[in-house]
Design a protein around this motif. Sequence first.
Motif: not given
Length: 361
Positions: A277-293
């Motif tokens: 069976g083919r598996m899937l890779l899920v990547r999650m990134r949290r983005k915030s308008a207030f987070a400092p770069l």
Amino acid sequence: MAEHPIAVRRAIEAVSHLVDPEPPWQDILRTARDMVGADSGTLIVFDARHNLLNLSSIGFSDACVADYQNHYYRCDVLERDSRLSPCGTWLDTATMYQRGQLQRTEFYTDFMVKHRMAQILSLVIESNAVMHAAIGFQRSTVDAKASGQLQSGGVARYFRTLRSQLVQREKALAIGWRSIESAFTDVGEAVLLISKDAMIDRMSTLAARYLDDGHGWHVRGGRLRHADGKMQALFESHCLAVARDGKACSLAAASGWGELFWIDISAAPDALNLIGGRMLLVRMRRKSAFAPLDVDRLESVFAITHAEAAVLAGLATGHSVEEVATLRNASVLTVRKQVASLLNKMECSRQSELVRLASLL
């Protein structure tokens, strides 16, 4: 069933490739069928909800495959009666059911008889929270001694080798997963390994934190789910599409005021695919308008000085030149010179273009 040393040797040679990224299941099934002396051989994989994930066969007609895939997997008595059986369990219709008992089932009368199967022998090779898999052999005649012969001599050695190779494949998968988890965690991304119907097989530590914070994405019944029904439907359709054609998909889901989760779904590397069976890779990134770069990252990506990167971070956060100067205890003239240097180095003509480039990170 007579044991033929040459057939056993060929079967063992084929099964030794189970540790390959893409095991040659057709060759494995063909040599195993010939060794066992059956009319056909199958690899059948079900998910945790008893849906058919994969059917690989040798000796099945196209009509037989279509019948099983379209309907009869739902009433497969061997699959039903072995759901709680551990790996290594042998199943045999000749010993599990009385003749009259089996003949009263839809699976026997409408499927086995139609496709000339008098006896099915099956070995459970995987049983976990994500899938249930078995390698099976179908016979046109009943041999009451068949299951006993499969567990002795060279044939038994073959099946011990098969299980050993599957264990090695699982170990290799675990090593590959740790490498992927480490790589994505280092760049602040959560990662999960899921089946096409979103059953979770593995998740990184960061993913576990994301799914436990009550911001939409969560685990229910072992599946990755979202609180919003429309978002869940979109996610499921993306998973099926990636499993079907291998093309990566992305989506974004709000997780609070000024925050969102960016989700990338792609086909997992072959080394991470489970049995059949083919598996899937899920990547999650949290983005915030207030987070400092990240100033260090800005410095590295755009080849600017650390001071210029700090100024760029301030501008991207929404501060004016004057406010950046105040925050950095610098003169407005110094900050203006640094902005001019940024425009030159980053090949921009306006301050808004600097902010746009910085926001891409």
